[in-house]
Design a protein around this motif. Structure first.
Motif, PDB file in Angstrom:
ATOM      1  N   ALA A 200      44.409  -3.659   8.675  1.00  9.38           N
ATOM      2  CA  ALA A 200      44.509  -2.262   9.196  1.00  9.38           C
ATOM      3  C   ALA A 200      45.103  -1.788   8.477  1.00  9.38           C
ATOM      4  N   THR A 201      45.043  -0.236   8.305  1.00 12.97           N
ATOM      5  CA  THR A 201      45.685   0.455   7.704  1.00 12.97           C
ATOM      6  C   THR A 201      45.940   1.431   8.672  1.00 12.97           C
ATOM      7  N   ASN A 202      47.270   2.099   8.801  1.00 11.84           N
ATOM      8  CA  ASN A 202      47.446   3.596   9.712  1.00 11.84           C
ATOM      9  C   ASN A 202      48.621   4.763   9.204  1.00 11.84           C
ATOM     10  N   LYS A 203      47.350   6.168   8.643  1.00 12.06           N
ATOM     11  CA  LYS A 203      47.750   6.890   8.058  1.00 12.06           C
ATOM     12  C   LYS A 203      48.524   7.779   9.633  1.00 12.06           C
ATOM     13  N   SER A 204      47.969   7.767  10.777  1.00 15.78           N
ATOM     14  CA  SER A 204      49.014   8.819  11.719  1.00 15.78           C
ATOM     15  C   SER A 204      48.691   7.386  12.990  1.00 15.78           C
ATOM     16  N   LEU A 205      49.382   7.489  13.836  1.00 23.23           N
ATOM     17  CA  LEU A 205      50.250   6.346  15.125  1.00 23.23           C
ATOM     18  C   LEU A 205      50.933   6.567  15.712  1.00 23.23           C
ATOM     19  N   PRO A 206      50.789   6.239  16.965  1.00 21.38           N
ATOM     20  CA  PRO A 206      52.235   6.457  17.275  1.00 21.38           C
ATOM     21  C   PRO A 206      53.648   5.195  17.346  1.00 21.38           C
ATOM     22  N   PHE A 207      54.503   6.814  17.215  1.00 22.06           N
ATOM     23  CA  PHE A 207      55.155   5.978  16.601  1.00 22.06           C
ATOM     24  C   PHE A 207      57.063   5.636  17.828  1.00 22.06           C
ATOM     25  N   ASN A 218      51.646  12.275  12.686  1.00 23.27           N
ATOM     26  CA  ASN A 218      50.172  12.640  12.171  1.00 23.27           C
ATOM     27  C   ASN A 218      50.722  13.418  10.229  1.00 23.27           C
ATOM     28  N   SER A 219      50.208  11.765   9.392  1.00 18.74           N
ATOM     29  CA  SER A 219      50.260  12.229   8.396  1.00 18.74           C
ATOM     30  C   SER A 219      49.107  11.759   7.431  1.00 18.74           C
ATOM     31  N   GLU A 220      49.588  12.222   5.436  1.00 18.88           N
ATOM     32  CA  GLU A 220      49.128  11.867   5.289  1.00 18.88           C
ATOM     33  C   GLU A 220      49.455  10.837   3.980  1.00 18.88           C
ATOM     34  N   GLN A 221      49.988   9.918   4.536  1.00 18.19           N
ATOM     35  CA  GLN A 221      50.843   8.777   3.452  1.00 18.19           C
ATOM     36  C   GLN A 221      50.974   7.682   4.629  1.00 18.19           C
ATOM     37  N   LEU A 222      50.266   6.458   4.034  1.00 17.19           N
ATOM     38  CA  LEU A 222      49.891   5.419   4.575  1.00 17.19           C
ATOM     39  C   LEU A 222      51.429   5.279   5.338  1.00 17.19           C
ATOM     40  N   ASN A 223      51.116   4.320   6.529  1.00 15.31           N
ATOM     41  CA  ASN A 223      52.591   4.401   7.007  1.00 15.31           C
ATOM     42  C   ASN A 223      52.587   3.546   7.515  1.00 15.31           C
ATOM     43  N   ARG A 224      51.849   2.342   8.033  1.00 15.12           N
ATOM     44  CA  ARG A 224      51.699   0.677   8.633  1.00 15.12           C
ATOM     45  C   ARG A 224      50.591   0.291   7.672  1.00 15.12           C
TER      46      ARG A 224
END
Length: 477
Positions: A200-207, A218-224
């Motif tokens: 699974a991949t996330n761009k927006s997720l709780p930090f 919230n982002s348009e980049q891959l974060n996780r």
């Protein structure tokens, strides 16, 4: 010597006469049912076009050749019927019995089942948030926070209750998964295996959690990116006890930006986390229906160790336990109570592995919009319900037999829960709900319908004196 032989013969005749009178008392026409016995003759299965007969017979304690008191026959068959229902292989299960035409002291059993549709390919459209209520109230019903795709569930592939699952989801949280399970890989039908993997991949997720709410980046980049693979071994020696050994490997990768937002997400500003995990669980389940129980009980314990090898990035252990009891108070009244608790160590943990109340079924009703993080928690839930109506309707004009029988049962209920979360670092989440008692109570309606789906509508009031209407659709645990 002759007198001794005569005396011995008289004693034998007396014993034989006593035995014959006892047999007459347990089989004669005027004998109470509590003293009568029956012998089980044949056991036949009807309607199992896919499911193999031994899989059904494995759930039955009543077997050919058994001798039972007549007055417990109905109850014993009902217990076996519930066990067959709990395999989740059938829509309906009937247990019929009738005297053997050749010998009335024998009873023949007929099990009539209606199989489910085993091969299901469905479009996926689901919410990315923890529950419907968080999406409705806190996320302003944002349709961008949804996932969509395809899900395939192929049950009973070989007729041995095995299962293959495939999923491909896109949207807010893209993910892909595959798993296969077979509960009976040995001749004794006691040992099972399951294997699978997920990505699974996330761009927006709780930090982080802040003020007991999930704080999203919230982002348009891959974060996780998250990947795991697992192997499970299960053991079911009799009917109700389950042992499971779960071994898995987990890999998490974060972006530099995300790791800077919360250095404690993986601890010490790490951007990667890799570890082996080993968990063992034992559960004992004697509920009448595992999807919506009304009678019986269950209990269990689960121990997990995250970080098995010296080079693993996590070193954490947890212990989780539960006990639930379900009572039938009459024909229509039911009550259930449950206790759930979790403890973990050490107290300094990565945010990603800090688990409190608010996730899945572990929540105090009334706090659906909150997440209370912590290292330990305890939850006590209670519910009193009244069955309004129950019916089952068959529509012969529907050509697919797995869909032409629709059951509907409705309950009104009142409930009261109490929870507590121990948080050793309250400043990291600015928690107001941690380290204090969390009461919640309310009224609601449950509707149990097709394929054990449960629709819940509750009005709750929590310890903050907040009253809200909450809605949920899903299944009980």
């Amino acid at each position: 010597m002759l007198q001794q032989i005569r005396l011995f013969i008289l004693i034998l005749l007396g014993i034989a006469g006593l035995a014959s009178r006892t047999l007459a008392r347990t089989s004669g026409p005027d004998i109470p049912d509590s003293l009568r016995t029956v012998v089980i003759g044949s056991v036949s299965i009807e309607g199992n076009y896919r499911t193999r007969t031994p899989i059904i017979m494995r759930e039955m304690a009543v077997q050919p050749g058994d001798t039972l008191p007549r007055n417990i026959l109905e109850g014993s068959l009902e217990i076996d019927r519930r066990k067959i229902v709990n395999t989740n292989l059938f829509i309906t299960v009937e247990m019929l019995h009738f005297p053997d035409p050749q010998d009335s002291s024998f009873v023949n059993i007929q099990v009539v089942v209606k199989e489910r549709l085993y091969m299901v390919v469905l479009p996926v459209f689901s919410l990315a948030d923890r529950n419907f209520n968080e999406w409705w109230y806190d996320r302003k019903r944002d349709l961008k926070r949804t996932t969509y795709g395809l899900f395939m569930n192929y049950n009973n592939i070989t007729g041995r209750a095995d299962q293959l699952r495939l999923s491909a989801e896109f949207g807010f949280v893209p993910s892909y998964g595959i798993s296969y399970s077979n509960p009976y890989i040995d001749k004794a039908k006691k040992t099972g295996i399951a294997i699978g993997m997920s990505y699974a991949t996330n761009k927006s997720l709780p930090f982080r959690t802040w003020n007991d709410k999930l704080d999203y980046f919230n982002s348009e980049q891959l974060n996780r990116e998250r990947f795991y693979t697992f192997l499970k071994l299960s053991r079911r020696n009799k009917f109700y006890g389950f042992h499971v050994l779960d071994a898995r490997w987990v890999s998490v990768q974060l972006s530099d930006t995300f790791a800077k937002l919360n250095p404690n997400y993986l601890l010490d500003s790490r951007t990667s986390q890799r570890y082996f995990q080993l968990a063992y669980s034992y559960s004992y389940d004697r509920r009448d229906n595992v999807q919506y129980p009304l009678r019986g009980f269950r209990y269990g314990i689960s121990a997990a160790k995250l970080g098995i090898l010296p080079g693993d990035d996590v070193n954490q252990a947890s212990l989780f336990g539960w006990y639930n009891r379900y009572y039938a108070l009459g024909k229509r009244w039911f009550f259930n109570s449950g206790l759930t608790a979790r403890t973990s160590a050490p107290v300094r943990q990565p945010y990603a592995q800090t688990v409190g109340l608010g996730y899945k079924a572990n929540l105090v009703r009334g706090y659906e919009l909150y997440v209370i993080d912590g290292q330990h928690f305890v939850l006590w839930d209670n519910e009193l319900k009244y069955r309004l109506f129950s019916f089952e309707k068959t529509f012969p004009w529907i050509p697919i037999r797995q869909f032409n029988t629709i059951p509907v049962t409705a309950y009104v209920k009142t409930f009261a829960d109490l929870g507590y979360v121990r948080n050793y670092y309250p400043e990291l989440s600015n928690t107001k709900l941690g380290n204090r008692l969390l009461p919640g109570a309310g009224l609601g309606v449950d509707v149990v319908t097709f394929y054990n789906m449960v629709i819940r509508a509750n009005y709750t009031v929590n310890g903050e004196r907040e009253g809200r209407f909450f809605f949920q659709i899903g299944r009980s645990l």
